[in-house]
Design an enzyme around this catalytic site. Structure first.
Site, PDB file in Angstrom:
ATOM      1  N   GLU A 102      10.648  15.966   3.263  1.00  0.00           N
ATOM      2  CA  GLU A 102      10.039  17.300   3.197  1.00  0.00           C
ATOM      3  C   GLU A 102      10.238  18.052   4.509  1.00  0.00           C
ATOM      4  OE1 GLU A 102       8.805  14.374   2.443  1.00  0.00           O
ATOM      5  OE2 GLU A 102       7.074  14.491   1.100  1.00  0.00           O
ATOM      6  N   CYS A 133       3.381  12.419   1.782  1.00  0.00           N
ATOM      7  CA  CYS A 133       2.440  11.475   2.388  1.00  0.00           C
ATOM      8  C   CYS A 133       1.265  12.209   3.024  1.00  0.00           C
ATOM      9  CB  CYS A 133       3.152  10.580   3.396  1.00  0.00           C
ATOM     10  SG  CYS A 133       3.788  11.445   4.825  1.00  0.00           S
ATOM     11  N   CYS A 149       3.271  14.702   5.587  1.00  0.00           N
ATOM     12  CA  CYS A 149       4.072  15.772   4.985  1.00  0.00           C
ATOM     13  C   CYS A 149       3.171  16.771   4.256  1.00  0.00           C
ATOM     14  CB  CYS A 149       5.084  15.199   4.004  1.00  0.00           C
ATOM     15  SG  CYS A 149       6.356  14.257   4.842  1.00  0.00           S
ATOM     16  N   ALA A 206      30.657 -13.892  -9.828  1.00  0.00           N
ATOM     17  CA  ALA A 206      31.914 -13.524 -10.472  1.00  0.00           C
ATOM     18  C   ALA A 206      32.265 -14.644 -11.442  1.00  0.00           C
ATOM     19  CB  ALA A 206      33.010 -13.362  -9.424  1.00  0.00           C
ATOM     20  N   GLU A 243      23.857 -14.472  -4.042  1.00  0.00           N
ATOM     21  CA  GLU A 243      25.272 -14.566  -4.427  1.00  0.00           C
ATOM     22  C   GLU A 243      25.713 -15.956  -4.843  1.00  0.00           C
ATOM     23  OE1 GLU A 243      28.437 -12.706  -2.525  1.00  0.00           O
ATOM     24  OE2 GLU A 243      27.434 -10.795  -2.251  1.00  0.00           O
ATOM     25  N   GLY A 301      25.032 -20.525  -5.032  1.00  0.00           N
ATOM     26  CA  GLY A 301      25.782 -20.879  -6.233  1.00  0.00           C
ATOM     27  C   GLY A 301      24.928 -20.861  -7.487  1.00  0.00           C
TER      28      GLY A 301
HETATM   29  C1  AOF Z   1       7.171  11.205   2.212  1.00  0.00           C
HETATM   30  N1  AOF Z   1       8.454  11.591   2.421  1.00  0.00           N
HETATM   31  O1  AOF Z   1      10.564  11.173   2.940  1.00  0.00           O
HETATM   32  C2  AOF Z   1       9.085   9.375   2.876  1.00  0.00           C
HETATM   33  C3  AOF Z   1       7.734   8.959   2.611  1.00  0.00           C
HETATM   34  O2  AOF Z   1       6.067   5.257   8.920  1.00  0.00           O
HETATM   35  P1  AOF Z   1       6.286   6.580   8.269  1.00  0.00           P
HETATM   36  O3  AOF Z   1       5.515   7.683   8.881  1.00  0.00           O
HETATM   37  O4  AOF Z   1       7.749   6.930   8.123  1.00  0.00           O
HETATM   38  O5  AOF Z   1       5.697   6.444   6.780  1.00  0.00           O
HETATM   39  C4  AOF Z   1       6.318   5.601   5.851  1.00  0.00           C
HETATM   40  C5  AOF Z   1       5.618   5.714   4.517  1.00  0.00           C
HETATM   41  O6  AOF Z   1       5.622   7.092   4.096  1.00  0.00           O
HETATM   42  C6  AOF Z   1       6.308   4.954   3.415  1.00  0.00           C
HETATM   43  O7  AOF Z   1       5.818   3.639   3.281  1.00  0.00           O
HETATM   44  C7  AOF Z   1       5.967   5.784   2.190  1.00  0.00           C
HETATM   45  O8  AOF Z   1       4.656   5.531   1.754  1.00  0.00           O
HETATM   46  C8  AOF Z   1       6.024   7.185   2.758  1.00  0.00           C
HETATM   47  N2  AOF Z   1       7.402   7.665   2.712  1.00  0.00           N
HETATM   48  N3  AOF Z   1       6.846   9.903   2.267  1.00  0.00           N
HETATM   49  O9  AOF Z   1       6.294  12.041   2.012  1.00  0.00           O
HETATM   50  C9  AOF Z   1       9.418  10.756   2.747  1.00  0.00           C
HETATM   51  N4  AOF Z   1      10.027   8.478   3.247  1.00  0.00           N
HETATM   52 ZN    ZN Z   2       5.896  12.140   4.581  1.00  0.00          ZN
END
Ligand code: AOF
Ligand code: ZN
Length: 397
Positions: free
Chosen positions: A46, A87, A96, A166, A335, A337
């Site tokens: 974001e 988040c 965010c 494989a 991978e 065995g």
């Molecule tokens: C979002 N946008 O692009 C991502 C999110 O340690 P931090 O601050 O990077 O937080 C990681 C956590 O934030 C991750 O475990 C997940 O819950 C969230 N990731 N959230 O809004 C993002 N990568």
């Molecule tokens: Zn975030």
């Protein structure tokens, strides 16, 4: 939202254990900003998308001229599409949800909720409390599939597991047990190396490590190298290292981070071999095990992980996965065995199988693992002469 999924995938291989996340900001049907989470520890999707608008770009500049609005003004009439709930917590980066609220974006469309306990609905709640309109569960199934590694880690507390082997047309993986046999062509091998760059770790059993002297790297494709994982439960590898006959084991070359599960009964032997080898370093031949262990001492990430001697056979796979989860391994390719693959299949603790099938036969060869009848084949990819069959276990993805 599909554009957000596409962008999210650009972070594949470098965001783990964080999720791949993509984000698109749309002003009146025009994309004005895009972003994705590039790398664990860095800015979230974001932030990149919003900053792309604030810093200006060709579309933003044109819209500014046409509407007389500033970039902030455009954001105030835009919709933000994001593949994962924004988040709400201070992790390595600030929330965010705050960034969206502070920029007064009026509408947010979310594909999947974030199951991380630090978020888990709080991001959406924060937005709504601030008066942002939120639409949830948009293309959710696709979003969960795209983010399946992260969802498996958080919800099942284990790495996302991909089984790979494989096979010949008659269902064998080698001419005979312990005999490394090239099966598929260069395209399949290269694709397999690309797959290795996309996951955190790659694991083989003791027999395969000894027979193939596997490098377990992704030398045929440019990208991140996986952590190597193997095990020595009966001391077969240890015996081989102690014998003069063994000259070099790629697993111990110190080039890549490596984890070795060893039964606790032989842990001391490993440690003493390592210590003694380092002491005798000046006096031994270039190719002796001592050299190998000197590398281990200097490699940043070599780790011996003790396996309790009392652990029953059916607890081994869950134990490996618990330990790897603790080491923050978000995804694992197994991978071979056949025995190790079969124990993963028996445990049910796997998510996807990638079976490279060659048109050649290996009559009387060593048989491939067997998947349960109910497992669905979801995709076939035609390669140069070979076919890749993809199977999916039930559950996420
Ligand atoms: C979002 N946008 O692009 C991502 C999110 O340690 P931090 O601050 O990077 O937080 C990681 C956590 O934030 C991750 O475990 C997940 O819950 C969230 N990731 N959230 O809004 C993002 N990568
Ligand atoms: Zn975030």
């Amino acid at each position: 939202m599909r554009r957000a999924f596409y962008l999210a995938r650009l972070g594949k291989g470098s965001v783990s254990p964080n999720p791949m996340v993509g984000c698109v900001v749309v002003y009146r049907d025009k994309v004005i900003g895009e972003g994705f989470h590039h790398c664990c520890g860095q800015a979230h999707a974001e932030v990149h998308a919003i900053e792309a608008v604030l810093q200006g770009n060709v579309v933003v500049n044109r819209l500014m001229r046409e509407t007389g609005l500033t970039p902030r003004g455009l954001l105030q009439e835009s919709t933000l599409y994001v593949s994962l709930e924004p988040c709400s917590h201070y992790g390595k980066t600030p929330p965010c949800a705050n960034k969206i609220i502070d920029n007064r974006i009026p509408r947010v469309v979310v594909s999947c909720g974030d199951p991380n306990p630090a978020v888990n609905g709080k991001g959406v709640a924060m937005l709504r409390e601030a008066g942002v309109e939120v639409i949830e569960h948009f293309l959710e199934e696709e979003g969960r599939r795209m983010g399946r590694r992260f969802f498996t880690n958080v919800e099942k507390k284990r790495p996302y597991v991909i089984l790979k082997w494989a096979r010949s047309a008659d269902g064998n993986i080698a001419r005979k047990k312990g005999e490394p046999t090239p099966i598929t062509g260069l395209v399949a091998q290269t694709l397999n190396h690309r797959y290795r760059t996309e996951e955190d770790a790659i694991m083989v059993g003791t027999g395969t490590l000894l027979a193939d002297n596997s490098r377990l790297d992704a030398r045929r494709f440019d990208g991140k190298q996986p952590v190597r994982v193997s095990m020595d439960l009966q001391g077969r590898l240890l015996a081989s290292l102690q014998s003069d006959a063994r000259t070099s084991v790629h697993f111990f070359d110190g080039r890549l981070q490596s984890f070795l599960f060893v039964s606790s009964g032989i842990l001391e032997d490993y440690i003493s071999l390592m210590t003694q080898s380092v002491c005798d370093w000046q006096r031994v031949d270039k190719e002796s095990p001592a050299v190998l262990f000197k590398h281990i001492r200097h490699a940043t990430g070599f780790r011996l992980i003790p396996v309790p001697d009392t652990l029953s056979a059916d607890r081994q796979v869950p134990f490996y996965l618990e330990q790897l989860h603790e080491e923050r391994i978000g995804s694992l390719i197994v991978e071979g065995g056949t025995e190790l693959l079969q124990s993963f299949i028996r445990s049910g603790l796997w998510d996807e199988a990638r079976v490279f099938a060659s048109p050649e036969t290996l009559p009387g060869g060593y048989p491939e693992p067997r998947l349960p009848e109910a497992v669905r084949r979801v995709e076939d990819k035609v390669l140069d002469g070979d076919i890749l069959h993809i199977y999916r276990n039930s559950g996420i993805g």
